[in-house]
Structure formats: structure tokens, C-alpha cells
Design a protein around this motif. Sequence first.
Motif, short mmCIF file in Angstrom:
data_model
loop_
_atom_site.label_atom_id
_atom_site.label_comp_id
_atom_site.label_asym_id
_atom_site.label_seq_id
_atom_site.Cartn_x
_atom_site.Cartn_y
_atom_site.Cartn_z
N GLU A 210 50.25 29.87 3.83
CA GLU A 210 49.64 29.47 5.10
C GLU A 210 49.77 27.96 5.33
O GLU A 210 48.89 27.32 5.90
CB GLU A 210 48.17 29.91 5.12
N CYS A 211 50.90 27.41 4.88
CA CYS A 211 51.00 25.95 4.92
C CYS A 211 51.15 25.39 6.34
O CYS A 211 50.99 24.20 6.54
CB CYS A 211 52.10 25.46 4.00
N TYR A 212 51.39 26.27 7.34
CA TYR A 212 51.46 25.78 8.73
C TYR A 212 50.18 26.07 9.52
O TYR A 212 50.18 25.96 10.75
CB TYR A 212 52.66 26.43 9.46
N CYS A 213 49.11 26.42 8.82
CA CYS A 213 47.94 26.95 9.53
C CYS A 213 47.26 25.95 10.47
O CYS A 213 46.51 26.35 11.36
CB CYS A 213 46.92 27.50 8.54
N GLU A 214 47.51 24.67 10.31
CA GLU A 214 46.83 23.69 11.17
C GLU A 214 47.69 23.23 12.34
O GLU A 214 47.25 22.44 13.16
CB GLU A 214 46.38 22.48 10.35
N ILE A 215 48.94 23.73 12.40
CA ILE A 215 49.82 23.34 13.51
C ILE A 215 49.89 24.53 14.46
O ILE A 215 50.67 25.45 14.25
CB ILE A 215 51.25 23.01 13.01
N TYR A 216 49.04 24.53 15.47
CA TYR A 216 48.98 25.68 16.37
C TYR A 216 48.80 25.23 17.80
O TYR A 216 48.57 24.05 18.08
CB TYR A 216 47.86 26.64 15.93
N ARG A 217 48.90 26.21 18.73
CA ARG A 217 48.80 25.89 20.17
C ARG A 217 47.34 25.73 20.58
O ARG A 217 46.82 24.65 20.63
CB ARG A 217 49.43 27.01 21.01
N ALA A 302 47.91 17.47 18.13
CA ALA A 302 48.14 17.12 19.54
C ALA A 302 49.59 16.68 19.74
O ALA A 302 50.21 17.00 20.76
CB ALA A 302 47.17 16.03 19.97
N LEU A 303 50.15 15.97 18.75
CA LEU A 303 51.55 15.53 18.87
C LEU A 303 52.49 16.74 18.90
O LEU A 303 53.46 16.78 19.66
CB LEU A 303 51.93 14.62 17.70
N TYR A 304 52.18 17.75 18.07
CA TYR A 304 53.02 18.96 18.09
C TYR A 304 52.81 19.74 19.39
O TYR A 304 53.76 20.30 19.95
CB TYR A 304 52.73 19.85 16.87
N GLN A 305 51.57 19.76 19.86
CA GLN A 305 51.31 20.52 21.10
C GLN A 305 52.11 19.92 22.27
O GLN A 305 52.64 20.65 23.11
CB GLN A 305 49.81 20.52 21.40
N GLU A 306 52.22 18.59 22.25
CA GLU A 306 53.01 17.93 23.28
C GLU A 306 54.47 18.41 23.20
O GLU A 306 55.13 18.67 24.22
CB GLU A 306 52.93 16.42 23.02
N LYS A 307 54.96 18.59 21.97
CA LYS A 307 56.36 19.00 21.81
C LYS A 307 56.56 20.50 22.12
O LYS A 307 57.59 20.88 22.64
CB LYS A 307 56.85 18.63 20.40
#
Length: 403
Positions: A210-217, A302-307
Motif C-alpha cells: 500500500e505504498c501509494y495509499c497517500e497519493i489519491y484524488r 495537492a501537487l499530485y492532484q494538480e497533475k
Amino acid sequence: MQFPTRFADLPEYAFPRLRRLLAGIEPGGPEIAMSIGEPQHAIPDFVPEILQRHAATLNRYPPIEGIPELRRAISDWLGRRYGVAEGYRDPERNILPLNGTREGLFNTCLALSPETKGGQRPAVLIPNPFYQCYAVAALMAGAEPVYLPCTAETGHLPDFAALPEALLARTTIAYICSPANPQGAVADRAYWTTLLRLAETYDFRIFADECYCEIYRDEAPAGALEVASEIGADPDRLVAFHSLSKRSNLAGLRSGFAATGGANMAAMKQLRSYTGAPMPIPAQYAAAATWAEESHVVANRALYQEKFALADDILGNMPGYMSPQAGFFLWLRVDDGEATSVRLWREAGVRSLPGEYLSRPVPEWLASRGSGANPGFEYVRLALVAPAADVRRGLEAVRAVLS
Ligand SMILES: Cc1ncc(COP(=O)(O)O)c(C=O)c1O
């Protein structure tokens, strides 16, 4: 190269293979790197000072089981993030700091995969496409890796419940990645519940990456341990793996953890006490402070959400585009992934990864459940890790080449 026969089928690793594919081809513009999922956002600003403050401990061998401060910080995070009950996150009994999840995803298979099950060679179930470490772990343990197609038809997650009983009966471990690399698909509560019940019925363990669990929409993905704790599953049914690499852009710190039941943990620690290479103590202090801090995680997300929004904007009306739920990759359906990677490089300088470098051909008996011989063949993976301006340039180039 002389390789033991147990690794005879191992393909060349994805990134050297990509270098070979593109060697000698002139890029059609300044390079835009979208092949590697290496975080490029800033590290939390408090980390260097902590490393410095504890530098004098570098003369000591770090404790195999991790410093108590780190285990406590991880346990508290599991409580805050997922509401995991204390019985599933006791810092002494349930939590093991790791040198990044990769190390644990590998070593835990060695510690927990038995030689046989019901007199047969064990099967280790692996999503396909997948993080390549899982397959080597299975082979090292002498198990048969069984690659389960994760396609549009299966919601890009493995359909464990549809597997033949004979296979489930000899399954010892099922790897699952949620949010999934590369597709960004997320296992919901119902999915975790079904999988936990299946593991109980057929007596296998779930390794939840679950290493991506904090990068979400918009919505935080449910966690495997969260659901296990909610439904009162046996804590030894599951090993959950988490990392600071993506959550906190600390891929170079090499810091993650595994959480599981006391019986699994005893075996994992015993093996680790012979062969483990624990994190340096200053890194453990830095990791403890990082698990305890959330504002940098919110800012990072937030930076990933922008992308993600940029990707929706720029590629949204392309037929092969799938808006990811989480993670930081686009899994773009093209025609021929390798040919497309070459075109993107030659015509625009965009470095992408052919999907088939992350997947394996689907065996005959499973082909009817998948969408073809190799579930990655028709895809390229694009990483959204660069600053937004570079990602925008990359995505616009992708659109120009492919439309
Ligand atoms: C799906 C997946 N699992 C595990 C890892 C390993 O991460 P770590 O840096 O925690 O070892 C990665 C890293 O790219 C990954 O994509």
C-alpha cells in the motif's frame, strides 16, 4: 551471464530494457522523463536536521526490530490514518520497520512461504502487471508465481475469487497492490473483505503493498489493515506494507514498515536477525518524525492532484485514457506499447515505459479471463513525478504524437 535455473524465465529488468529499446534513436526534443516513478517533490524540511542531530549514533549497529520511537510513531499513524484497533498495531508485537517496502516485500515471502502446501508446490498469486520484486521473492521461496491478469475487465485488480479451487488450495501468499502501480486502481472495503474471507477459507496470507495509499484524488483509499481490524480478521492473515518513499518523497531514506500478527512477526524477526540490514539509527529517528507529521503529506498530495487534473484536461478525450484513482502513474491504452514508447521518444523526447515490461504473458488456462496474451502489451506507463510545468509539456507532447 550464468543464472540459476530458478531465474531462467526472468526477463531483463524494465529500465535497462527501455534503455536498450531507445538506444541510438535521437529524441525529438529535450528529454521529458516519464518512465521512472521516482518522486521529485521536496523532502520534508525537518528531516536533514534530525539526521544531523543523531549522526553520532552511526557508530552503532541499528536494532533489527527498529527503535521504539519509530514503532510507536508508526502505530500512532495506523491509528490516525485508518482507525486500526490497538490489537493490530501493538508497537512490540505487530510492527517491523523496513529498509523500504521493497526489502520487506521480498524478505517476508522468504520468511512466510512454506516449502509445500497440501503436499504440492505452493502458488504465490501476483497481480499482472506488477511491481517486479514480487516475482523474484516467490521464485526465491521455491514457489510458483501465478500471474493474475488485471485488466479493464477485472477493474484493474486481481479477481482472486474467480480462481479455480485447486489453485487457491495450494496458494500460500497473494500479493496485492492498492493503490495499484501502474493502473492507479483502488481496492475498496468490499474487495478487502472478500479477499480476507477467501484467505481464511483457503488458508493463505495476503501481502498488501500500500505504498501509494497517500497519493489519491478525493477520497482516502481504505487500507487492508483497516478492514481486517473492522471485521475482526486474524491479524496473521495479512501483512500490510507501507512506505515513506511516496508519502513523504523520501525514497532515498529507505524507510517503510510491515504490520502483521504476532506469529508472522516472530518468523519475520527471526529471519531478519540472521540476514537483515536495518535502517541506520538517524534514519529511524527521521522516519519517526515523518510518520508523525501530516501537513507535508497534504501539500504533497495537492501537487499530485494538480497533475491528475492536468492529465484529465490534456488527455481526457483520448480513447485510451483512464483517469487514475490514485498513485502517480497514467496507464495509457495505446496499440502496441513498445512501438508507442519508441514513437514518443523519437517524435517528442518523451521517455515512457512500455506496459509489457511490467507484465507477463497470461497462461492459456487464464487467457479467457484476461484481454490477451500479455495484459501490458497495449499500454504505456507515464509517471507524473516531475514538476507540473514539465508534466504539462510531456502530456501535451503525448497528445500531439498520439492524436
Ligand atoms: C508498487 C510498489 N511497491 C513497492 C515499491 C518500493 O518502494 P520502497 O521505496 O518503499 O521500497 C515501489 C517503488 O517504486 C512500488 O512502485
